[in-house]
Design a protein around this motif. Structure first.
Motif, mmCIF file in Angstrom:
data_model
loop_
_atom_site.group_PDB
_atom_site.id
_atom_site.type_symbol
_atom_site.label_atom_id
_atom_site.label_comp_id
_atom_site.label_asym_id
_atom_site.label_seq_id
_atom_site.Cartn_x
_atom_site.Cartn_y
_atom_site.Cartn_z
ATOM 1 N N LYS A 88 0.842 -1.184 0.000
ATOM 2 C CA LYS A 88 0.000 0.000 0.000
ATOM 3 C C LYS A 88 0.886 1.246 0.000
ATOM 4 C CE LYS A 88 -3.666 2.268 2.527
ATOM 5 N NZ LYS A 88 -4.477 2.290 3.731
ATOM 6 N N PHE A 89 0.553 2.241 -0.825
ATOM 7 C CA PHE A 89 1.313 3.487 -0.889
ATOM 8 C C PHE A 89 1.070 4.299 0.373
ATOM 9 C CE2 PHE A 89 1.440 8.031 -1.944
ATOM 10 C CZ PHE A 89 2.783 8.137 -2.257
ATOM 11 N N ILE A 90 2.149 4.666 1.039
ATOM 12 C CA ILE A 90 2.067 5.496 2.233
ATOM 13 C C ILE A 90 2.807 6.795 1.944
ATOM 14 C CG2 ILE A 90 2.640 5.696 4.678
ATOM 15 C CD1 ILE A 90 2.583 2.599 4.753
ATOM 16 N N PRO A 91 2.087 7.931 1.867
ATOM 17 C CA PRO A 91 2.747 9.196 1.546
ATOM 18 C C PRO A 91 3.689 9.629 2.670
ATOM 19 C CG PRO A 91 0.445 9.572 2.072
ATOM 20 C CD PRO A 91 0.666 8.087 2.072
ATOM 21 N N THR A 92 4.783 10.272 2.282
ATOM 22 C CA THR A 92 5.747 10.788 3.252
ATOM 23 C C THR A 92 5.923 12.285 3.039
ATOM 24 O OG1 THR A 92 7.563 10.311 1.746
ATOM 25 C CG2 THR A 92 7.024 8.607 3.350
ATOM 26 N N ALA A 93 6.435 12.946 4.064
ATOM 27 C CA ALA A 93 6.666 14.384 3.983
ATOM 28 C C ALA A 93 7.742 14.679 2.940
ATOM 29 C CB ALA A 93 7.105 14.911 5.342
ATOM 30 N N PRO A 94 7.652 15.834 2.261
ATOM 31 C CA PRO A 94 8.659 16.162 1.252
ATOM 32 C C PRO A 94 10.004 16.481 1.886
ATOM 33 C CG PRO A 94 7.146 17.990 1.550
ATOM 34 C CD PRO A 94 6.620 16.844 2.359
ATOM 35 N N ASP A 95 11.057 16.313 1.096
ATOM 36 C CA ASP A 95 12.393 16.686 1.552
ATOM 37 C C ASP A 95 12.471 18.193 1.718
ATOM 38 O OD1 ASP A 95 13.178 14.041 1.318
ATOM 39 O OD2 ASP A 95 13.929 14.324 -0.723
ATOM 40 N N LYS A 96 13.447 18.649 2.515
ATOM 41 C CA LYS A 96 13.641 20.077 2.681
ATOM 42 C C LYS A 96 13.925 20.676 1.308
ATOM 43 C CE LYS A 96 16.303 23.398 5.326
ATOM 44 N NZ LYS A 96 15.302 24.038 6.092
ATOM 45 N N GLY A 97 13.310 21.784 1.021
ATOM 46 C CA GLY A 97 13.455 22.405 -0.281
ATOM 47 C C GLY A 97 12.250 22.138 -1.170
ATOM 48 N N SER A 98 11.456 21.139 -0.825
ATOM 49 C CA SER A 98 10.221 20.863 -1.546
ATOM 50 C C SER A 98 9.085 21.500 -0.767
ATOM 51 C CB SER A 98 9.980 19.364 -1.639
ATOM 52 O OG SER A 98 11.033 18.744 -2.312
ATOM 53 N N PHE A 99 8.166 22.088 -1.465
ATOM 54 C CA PHE A 99 7.047 22.705 -0.772
ATOM 55 C C PHE A 99 5.809 22.604 -1.636
ATOM 56 C CE2 PHE A 99 9.988 25.854 -2.477
ATOM 57 C CZ PHE A 99 9.227 26.442 -3.472
ATOM 58 N N PRO A 100 4.629 22.724 -1.022
ATOM 59 C CA PRO A 100 3.396 22.570 -1.784
ATOM 60 C C PRO A 100 3.202 23.678 -2.821
ATOM 61 C CG PRO A 100 2.917 22.982 0.539
ATOM 62 C CD PRO A 100 4.395 22.953 0.382
ATOM 63 N N LEU A 101 2.501 23.348 -3.871
ATOM 64 C CA LEU A 101 2.170 24.339 -4.885
ATOM 65 C C LEU A 101 1.152 25.321 -4.323
ATOM 66 C CD1 LEU A 101 1.789 22.016 -7.988
ATOM 67 C CD2 LEU A 101 3.754 23.431 -7.367
ATOM 68 N N ASP A 102 1.120 26.492 -4.880
ATOM 69 C CA ASP A 102 0.188 27.537 -4.467
ATOM 70 C C ASP A 102 -1.102 27.373 -5.268
ATOM 71 O OD1 ASP A 102 -0.996 29.821 -3.513
ATOM 72 O OD2 ASP A 102 0.449 31.210 -4.397
ATOM 73 N N HIS A 103 -1.877 26.352 -4.929
ATOM 74 C CA HIS A 103 -3.073 26.005 -5.699
ATOM 75 C C HIS A 103 -4.100 27.131 -5.745
ATOM 76 C CE1 HIS A 103 -1.977 21.879 -6.457
ATOM 77 N NE2 HIS A 103 -1.645 21.746 -5.181
ATOM 78 N N TYR A 104 -4.190 27.929 -4.694
ATOM 79 C CA TYR A 104 -5.207 28.976 -4.634
ATOM 80 C C TYR A 104 -4.681 30.334 -5.073
ATOM 81 C CZ TYR A 104 -7.553 25.321 -2.086
ATOM 82 O OH TYR A 104 -8.111 24.129 -1.735
ATOM 83 N N GLY A 105 -3.431 30.410 -5.490
ATOM 84 C CA GLY A 105 -2.865 31.663 -5.985
ATOM 85 C C GLY A 105 -2.674 32.718 -4.915
#
Length: 87
Positions: free
Chosen positions: A10-27
């Motif tokens: 089963k795929f288990i999501p993990t936190a992103p590495d430092k330097g990765s960040f979420p996209l600004d979906h709402y602008g």
């Protein structure tokens, strides 16, 4: 026909590495990003000329929790806008 696959983990999501960040979906920070991109284009991709714009953009991202809060020095930027490098 079933698309179920047996034996897969089963795929288990993990936190992103430092330097990765979420996209600004709402602008939320799009205006700051646009000002930075315009500055970069006007200055022939010389990012040192656009430090105020990148600080505004990264400050917005930190404020909106789209990236971890960091000291400006760790991001390679002066603490205040008056500390610009002279060429």
């Amino acid at each position: 026909m079933s698309s179920m696959t047996f034996g897969q983990k089963k795929f288990i999501p993990t936190a992103p590495d430092k330097g990765s960040f979420p996209l600004d979906h709402y602008g939320d920070c799009k205006a700051f990003m646009t000002k930075y991109m315009i500055c970069i284009k006007k200055n022939n991709s010389d990012s040192s000329a656009c430090r105020d714009e990148i600080k505004d953009y990264l400050g917005c991202r930190m404020e909106k929790e789209l990236m971890a809060k960091e000291d400006w020095e760790k991001l390679g930027l002066p603490a205040s806008s008056s500390e610009k490098s002279v060429k």
